[in-house]
Design a protein around this motif. Structure first.
Motif, PDB file in Angstrom:
ATOM      1  N   ASN A  32       0.842  -1.196   0.000  1.00  0.00           N
ATOM      2  CA  ASN A  32       0.000   0.000   0.000  1.00  0.00           C
ATOM      3  C   ASN A  32       0.880   1.250   0.000  1.00  0.00           C
ATOM      4  OD1 ASN A  32      -2.779   1.197   0.267  1.00  0.00           O
ATOM      5  ND2 ASN A  32      -1.836   2.029   2.115  1.00  0.00           N
ATOM      6  N   ALA A  78       1.600   4.142  -3.449  1.00  0.00           N
ATOM      7  CA  ALA A  78       1.484   5.602  -3.443  1.00  0.00           C
ATOM      8  C   ALA A  78       2.645   6.264  -4.177  1.00  0.00           C
ATOM      9  CB  ALA A  78       1.410   6.107  -2.004  1.00  0.00           C
ATOM     10  N   ASP A 122      -5.658   2.089   1.039  1.00  0.00           N
ATOM     11  CA  ASP A 122      -6.479   2.694  -0.008  1.00  0.00           C
ATOM     12  C   ASP A 122      -5.743   2.852  -1.337  1.00  0.00           C
ATOM     13  OD1 ASP A 122      -4.741   4.689   0.787  1.00  0.00           O
ATOM     14  OD2 ASP A 122      -6.297   6.025   1.534  1.00  0.00           O
ATOM     15  N   ASN A 123      -4.537   2.333  -1.432  1.00  0.00           N
ATOM     16  CA  ASN A 123      -3.765   2.445  -2.670  1.00  0.00           C
ATOM     17  C   ASN A 123      -3.669   1.130  -3.440  1.00  0.00           C
ATOM     18  OD1 ASN A 123      -3.063   5.201  -2.252  1.00  0.00           O
ATOM     19  ND2 ASN A 123      -1.592   4.523  -0.725  1.00  0.00           N
TER      20      ASN A 123
END
Length: 170
Positions: free
Chosen positions: A72, A76, A104-105
């Motif tokens: 994750n 980013a 969330d990536n």
């Protein structure tokens, strides 16, 4: 379907990996798994980007948690790269884990229903009906450029090697 009994241990006990082992140079098989909302997601949905498939046994274990958080964070920093984390955890459990850990990536997918990914890529642990730990890197044309099947499931994969391959593709 092939069975490999000399490639994996879980807690020091030998396990059987079943399915088709993928190798560098292979065309990646199409697979379908489920997103958190229970909708299907296929490899082709990732488009023509470089892809990292981070294979974990269960997000609710320390090693899998570390692996997912690491990718994750890396996601980013990488443009034109899709990172998929796949396990047989239920989509609801994956959603809870991602919310609790600010994931969330990456795209989390559940292979619980049919083990389509696990069988087509040779990551299914026959005795446990779980996925073994590993990493698969695909280029924009879905050719396998790196694959790692971790031999002891409690060990971390070689992140640096996988990321080196990824950076060479973008």
């Amino acid at each position: 379907m092939s069975r490999r009994t000399d490639t994996l241990t879980v807690g020091g006990k030998p396990m059987t990996l079943i399915g088709t082992e993928v190798s560098v140079g292979d065309k990646a098989p199409e697979f379908t798994a489920l997103k958190a909302d229970m909708s299907p997601y296929s490899l082709s949905d990732a488009g023509d980007k470089v892809k990292v498939i981070s294979v974990v046994t269960s997000l609710d274990t320390g090693v899998c948690e570390t692996q997912t958080i690491r990718f994750n964070e890396e996601a980013a920093k990488l443009e034109d790269v899709v990172i998929i984390t796949i396990s047989v955890d239920l989509p609801f459990a994956q959603k809870r884990f991602c919310s609790a850990n600010d994931i969330d990536n990456v795209i989390t997918l559940s292979d619980y229903r049919e083990l389509d990914f696990g069988t087509k890529y040779g990551f299914e642990i026959e005795e446990l009906r779980l996925l073994s730990r590993g990493i698969v890197v695909l280029d924009k044309d879905n050719t396998v450029k790196h694959v790692e099947y971790v031999s002891e499931n409690s060990n971390q994969p070689d992140y640096d090697k996988a990321l080196e391959v990824v950076k060479g593709l973008i």
